[in-house]
Design a protein around this motif. Structure first.
Motif, PDB file in Angstrom:
ATOM      1  N   GLU A 160      -1.271   0.285  -0.191  1.00 52.75           N
ATOM      2  CA  GLU A 160      -0.267  -0.542  -0.848  1.00 52.75           C
ATOM      3  C   GLU A 160      -0.819  -1.138  -2.139  1.00 52.75           C
ATOM      4  O   GLU A 160      -0.130  -1.173  -3.169  1.00 52.75           O
ATOM      5  CB  GLU A 160       0.183  -1.658   0.101  1.00 52.75           C
ATOM      6  CG  GLU A 160       1.100  -1.182   1.220  1.00 52.75           C
ATOM      7  CD  GLU A 160       1.317  -2.229   2.296  1.00 52.75           C
ATOM      8  OE1 GLU A 160       0.433  -3.094   2.517  1.00 52.75           O
ATOM      9  OE2 GLU A 160       2.392  -2.194   2.932  1.00 52.75           O
ATOM     10  N   MET A 161      -2.081  -1.603  -2.101  1.00 52.73           N
ATOM     11  CA  MET A 161      -2.686  -2.167  -3.310  1.00 52.73           C
ATOM     12  C   MET A 161      -2.837  -1.099  -4.380  1.00 52.73           C
ATOM     13  O   MET A 161      -2.632  -1.373  -5.571  1.00 52.73           O
ATOM     14  CB  MET A 161      -4.061  -2.772  -3.013  1.00 52.73           C
ATOM     15  CG  MET A 161      -4.090  -4.259  -2.707  1.00 52.73           C
ATOM     16  SD  MET A 161      -2.983  -5.343  -3.634  1.00 52.73           S
ATOM     17  CE  MET A 161      -3.706  -5.389  -5.261  1.00 52.73           C
ATOM     18  N   SER A 186       8.673  -1.078 -12.552  1.00 52.70           N
ATOM     19  CA  SER A 186       8.242   0.287 -12.203  1.00 52.70           C
ATOM     20  C   SER A 186       9.206   1.344 -12.723  1.00 52.70           C
ATOM     21  O   SER A 186       8.786   2.422 -13.148  1.00 52.70           O
ATOM     22  CB  SER A 186       8.142   0.445 -10.681  1.00 52.70           C
ATOM     23  OG  SER A 186       7.353  -0.568 -10.139  1.00 52.70           O
ATOM     24  N   PHE A 203       2.117  -7.220 -15.614  1.00 51.09           N
ATOM     25  CA  PHE A 203       2.806  -6.238 -14.783  1.00 51.09           C
ATOM     26  C   PHE A 203       4.089  -5.764 -15.459  1.00 51.09           C
ATOM     27  O   PHE A 203       4.544  -6.378 -16.438  1.00 51.09           O
ATOM     28  CB  PHE A 203       3.083  -6.808 -13.385  1.00 51.09           C
ATOM     29  CG  PHE A 203       4.243  -7.758 -13.334  1.00 51.09           C
ATOM     30  CD1 PHE A 203       4.109  -9.069 -13.764  1.00 51.09           C
ATOM     31  CD2 PHE A 203       5.484  -7.354 -12.834  1.00 51.09           C
ATOM     32  CE1 PHE A 203       5.176  -9.950 -13.717  1.00 51.09           C
ATOM     33  CE2 PHE A 203       6.553  -8.236 -12.780  1.00 51.09           C
ATOM     34  CZ  PHE A 203       6.397  -9.527 -13.223  1.00 51.09           C
ATOM     35  N   MET A 244       2.785  -9.727  -5.752  1.00 51.73           N
ATOM     36  CA  MET A 244       2.638  -9.130  -4.407  1.00 51.73           C
ATOM     37  C   MET A 244       3.886  -9.406  -3.582  1.00 51.73           C
ATOM     38  O   MET A 244       4.392  -8.525  -2.876  1.00 51.73           O
ATOM     39  CB  MET A 244       1.433  -9.746  -3.687  1.00 51.73           C
ATOM     40  CG  MET A 244       0.091  -9.240  -4.124  1.00 51.73           C
ATOM     41  SD  MET A 244      -1.161 -10.006  -3.047  1.00 51.73           S
ATOM     42  CE  MET A 244      -2.634  -9.648  -3.965  1.00 51.73           C
ATOM     43  N   PHE A 276       6.652  -7.201  -4.567  1.00 53.95           N
ATOM     44  CA  PHE A 276       6.336  -5.808  -4.201  1.00 53.95           C
ATOM     45  C   PHE A 276       6.646  -5.537  -2.734  1.00 53.95           C
ATOM     46  O   PHE A 276       7.274  -4.528  -2.400  1.00 53.95           O
ATOM     47  CB  PHE A 276       4.858  -5.537  -4.501  1.00 53.95           C
ATOM     48  CG  PHE A 276       4.371  -4.193  -4.046  1.00 53.95           C
ATOM     49  CD1 PHE A 276       3.591  -4.083  -2.897  1.00 53.95           C
ATOM     50  CD2 PHE A 276       4.684  -3.037  -4.752  1.00 53.95           C
ATOM     51  CE1 PHE A 276       3.137  -2.838  -2.469  1.00 53.95           C
ATOM     52  CE2 PHE A 276       4.232  -1.800  -4.323  1.00 53.95           C
ATOM     53  CZ  PHE A 276       3.458  -1.700  -3.185  1.00 53.95           C
ATOM     54  N   THR A 296       4.920  -2.951 -10.903  1.00 58.57           N
ATOM     55  CA  THR A 296       3.613  -2.296 -10.936  1.00 58.57           C
ATOM     56  C   THR A 296       2.706  -3.120 -11.828  1.00 58.57           C
ATOM     57  O   THR A 296       3.084  -3.459 -12.952  1.00 58.57           O
ATOM     58  CB  THR A 296       3.717  -0.861 -11.505  1.00 58.57           C
ATOM     59  OG1 THR A 296       4.627  -0.114 -10.721  1.00 58.57           O
ATOM     60  CG2 THR A 296       2.354  -0.181 -11.501  1.00 58.57           C
ATOM     61  N   LEU A 331      -2.017  -6.874   2.202  1.00 65.12           N
ATOM     62  CA  LEU A 331      -1.585  -5.525   1.857  1.00 65.12           C
ATOM     63  C   LEU A 331      -2.691  -4.537   2.224  1.00 65.12           C
ATOM     64  O   LEU A 331      -3.879  -4.853   2.135  1.00 65.12           O
ATOM     65  CB  LEU A 331      -1.303  -5.428   0.345  1.00 65.12           C
ATOM     66  CG  LEU A 331       0.104  -5.782  -0.125  1.00 65.12           C
ATOM     67  CD1 LEU A 331       0.460  -7.223   0.182  1.00 65.12           C
ATOM     68  CD2 LEU A 331       0.240  -5.530  -1.608  1.00 65.12           C
ATOM     69  N   LYS A 343      -0.957   1.415  -4.819  1.00 64.63           N
ATOM     70  CA  LYS A 343       0.385   1.685  -5.365  1.00 64.63           C
ATOM     71  C   LYS A 343       0.803   0.538  -6.298  1.00 64.63           C
ATOM     72  O   LYS A 343       1.377   0.765  -7.356  1.00 64.63           O
ATOM     73  CB  LYS A 343       1.395   1.836  -4.227  1.00 64.63           C
ATOM     74  CG  LYS A 343       2.762   2.278  -4.711  1.00 64.63           C
ATOM     75  CD  LYS A 343       3.768   2.418  -3.587  1.00 64.63           C
ATOM     76  CE  LYS A 343       5.122   2.782  -4.190  1.00 64.63           C
ATOM     77  NZ  LYS A 343       6.217   2.621  -3.260  1.00 64.63           N
ATOM     78  N   LEU A 344       0.482  -0.686  -5.890  1.00 66.74           N
ATOM     79  CA  LEU A 344       0.865  -1.841  -6.698  1.00 66.74           C
ATOM     80  C   LEU A 344       0.051  -1.904  -7.983  1.00 66.74           C
ATOM     81  O   LEU A 344       0.566  -2.216  -9.050  1.00 66.74           O
ATOM     82  CB  LEU A 344       0.668  -3.124  -5.870  1.00 66.74           C
ATOM     83  CG  LEU A 344       0.860  -4.460  -6.602  1.00 66.74           C
ATOM     84  CD1 LEU A 344       2.265  -4.589  -7.154  1.00 66.74           C
ATOM     85  CD2 LEU A 344       0.564  -5.634  -5.657  1.00 66.74           C
TER      86      LEU A 344
END
Lengths: 270, 353
Positions: free
Chosen positions: B341-342, B251, B248, B114, B117, B124, B337, B344-345
């Motif tokens: 935003e979450m 991206s 993760f 996070m 990000f 991601t 967030l 997208k993450l």
């Protein structure tokens, strides 16, 4: 005929003024270059980061990290951490200067001892002794003592070696002059050997300072305790790039101040 | 005799010897008569090579699943050849992925992801990796005066791996609990790196409470050298459905390699399922991977207790509120967030059905 004329005199005038003030032409240029190099570099970096030609994740804009430096110093955090690193450095330097100069003198005074141990010390200096930190953590605990003790091992060696060589390489002519003036051994050491050895001894002290400062910051970073090194590690893990560069900037400032102090002391001893 | 002549004289017998050997060699076997043409085999799947960050490689959920996926051919079935890159956890592996050096990282503390990000790093989340963190155990030396975690850890040095890791968040939550209860002074969080370093630090008194991840150091528990004193999923509220660690990806890499990421997670799920259906064989693979025996009856008997299957779900459960609170405590983010935003993450688009 007027050789040179008005234009010629205008070109010559700045040089005359510099000479009148005792400023050689070369020195003025060097000083200007020195004064401009950092601002020009910062300006270039600012443009590159703002234009996203350099990723702001890894390189902070100079305006951002200067702002972070000021903020962190104003809230006291960076000053306290710097103080902590400097305290470790001060204690370490006092120890290595005392031990290094004493051992260097003894190695010179008793050549057999010097000849026996010098190659070993040279080898230790080249070895990555910083990797022994887990062992030192066991003996000293997770404290500044572990950091100082480990770095002192390597930082003492250039002082020992340089001191020994500095005394051994004093010109025999100086010693003959001293003896011809019937100086005692103590007077010979105090008034001839020591002043002649100062430049090389200080070269060793400078190396010791570099090892000490770099080693302290590096170990604080690796182990996660202490001052500036710990701070750089923490903000780095949080991707707080301006604070990271503020920390690095602080390390740079400390190094510059310390080396300036050493140079002043050396000049005073001369 | 000049040097050139010496060289020539030395080479002549060598050439002669090689001709002699060739002359004496048996004749080449005649090839068998051509067999009737078999139906054309399907073209082998093109192999994609990727690197993978494997933190704390001694753990089943990292090194273990990787060893299973490799040895059982699950990665190869998906057309992948994976090269592991080892780290000690937390934000250390976020830096590796963000730099583009390695595209995917396993078992990373969600707080550090996070944090990267919100600073604009190209990250991601492709799946959940550890829900509730039941496998992470805090312990003390067997002869320690500390018997429990309530009040007795006041002012004590409690270890965690690296900033931003799941273990770091657990210690921050513990400290927060102490503060809300008014127990002072709160424990002191100390970053100790990997599990072997932490064990050494605990046994030598550098810290009071160490941490480990199942099955590492289970032998020390069995021999009663150390004992369990704190487990966040057992002892702290809200950890049952807390996404502690995630897998993760970078991206930029992910945008061009979506199917590779999905293929990796399919292979990973197969490895996870295999470990619960065949635990003994799974631990043998892990032992082979780390080079240390880990397949004792004691360790295997504790598998479901310390790493229940539900904790290894690739799909998240519950909300991210507690995760965000911990990330704020650790100064990885300044505010929670938003849902956008979450989303997208963590888009949930890569998790296999």
């Amino acid at each position: 005929m007027d050789k040179g004329g008005v234009r010629g005199r205008a070109l010559v005038l700045p040089g005359l003024i510099r000479r009148a003030r005792g400023i050689p032409r070369r020195v003025g240029g060097v000083a200007l270059g020195r004064a401009l190099v950092i601002p020009v570099f910062f300006l270039l970096l600012e443009i590159l980061v703002r234009a996203k030609l350099v990723s702001p994740l890894f390189v902070a804009e100079p305006s951002a990290f200067i702002r972070a430096l000021v903020v962190k110093m104003a809230d006291g955090e960076l000053l306290w951490l710097t103080g902590r690193s400097l305290a470790e450095f001060g204690i370490g330097m006092a120890a290595i200067a005392t031990i290094g100069l004493t051992m260097g003198y003894l190695f010179w005074r008793f050549p057999v001892m010097g000849g026996a141990y010098e190659p070993l010390l040279g080898g230790i200096m080249a070895a990555p002794t910083i990797l022994l930190y887990p062992v030192f953590l066991i003996f000293f605990g997770r404290t500044a003592g572990a950091i100082i003790a480990l770095i002192a091992i390597q930082a003492t060696i250039p002082i020992v070696l340089n001191t020994r060589h500095a005394l051994a390489e004093v010109s025999p002519t100086f010693i003959k002059v001293g003896r011809s003036l019937n100086l005692s051994e103590r007077q010979l050491f105090r008034h001839i050997l020591l002043p002649a050895a100062v430049p090389m001894v200080f070269a060793g002290l400078r190396l010791g300072i570099i090892y000490m400062l770099l080693g302290i910051i590096a170990l604080e970073y690796i182990i996660g305790i202490g001052g500036l090194g710990w701070f750089i590690s923490e903000v780095g893990y949080r991707f707080d790039t301006p604070a990271l560069y503020a920390g690095i900037g602080m390390v740079f400032l400390v190094s510059v101040v310390v080396m300036y102090g050493v140079n002043r002391v050396q000049r005073a001893l001369k | 005799m000049n040097q050139r002549r010496v060289v020539i004289l030395a080479l002549v017998p060598l050439f002669a010897l090689s001709f002699l050997v060739a002359a004496c060699a048996p004749p080449a076997p005649t090839p068998p008569a051509a067999a009737p043409a078999a139906p054309a085999a399907p073209a082998p799947k093109a192999i994609t090579k990727i690197k993978l960050v494997v933190p704390q490689k001694d753990a089943m959920a990292t090194g273990g699943f990787y060893a299973i996926a490799t040895n059982k051919g699950y990665l190869k079935d998906e057309g992948l050849e994976v090269e592991p890159v080892y780290t000690r956890g937390g934000a250390e592996q976020v830096q590796v992925v963000v730099s583009g050096e390695v595209p995917i990282a396993l078992q990373t503390g969600i707080a550090s992801v996070m944090g990267a990000f919100v600073k604009g790093a190209p990250v991601t989340i492709i799946s959940s990796a550890d829900i509730g963190s039941p496998s992470v155990i805090w312990y003390v030396k067997a002869d320690s005066p500390i018997k429990g975690w309530k009040k007795e850890l006041a002012g004590k040095k409690v270890g965690y791996s690296r900033p931003g890791s799941g273990s770091h968040m657990a210690v921050l939550d513990l400290i927060d609990y102490y503060k809300t209860q008014g127990w002072t002074p709160p424990p002191v969080a100390v970053s100790t790196g990997g599990m072997p370093d932490t064990l050494a630090a605990t046994l030598t008194g550098q810290i009071d409470v160490g941490w480990t991840g199942y099955p590492v150091n289970m032998d020390q528990f069995e021999k009663r050298v150390i004992r369990d004193v704190f487990r966040p999923m057992r002892d702290l509220a809200g950890w049952d459905n807390l996404v502690v660690r995630v897998n993760f990806a970078n991206s930029n890499w992910l945008d061009k390699n979506r199917e590779v990421a999905r293929a990796f997670l399919r292979a990973w799920k197969r490895a996870t399922d295999f470990s619960y259906e065949n635990p003994r064989e799974a631990f043998l693979f892990l032992s082979g991977f780390v080079g240390t025996p880990m397949e004792s009856d004691f360790v295997i008997s504790k598998y479901e207790e310390y790493q229940p299957r539900a904790s290894q779900s690739l799909a998240p459960r519950g909300s991210y509120d507690l995760a965000m609170k911990q990330a704020i405590m650790g100064k990885f983010i300044e505010r929670p967030l938003t849902k956008a935003e979450m989303d997208k993450l963590f888009p949930l688009a890569y998790i296999p059905k």
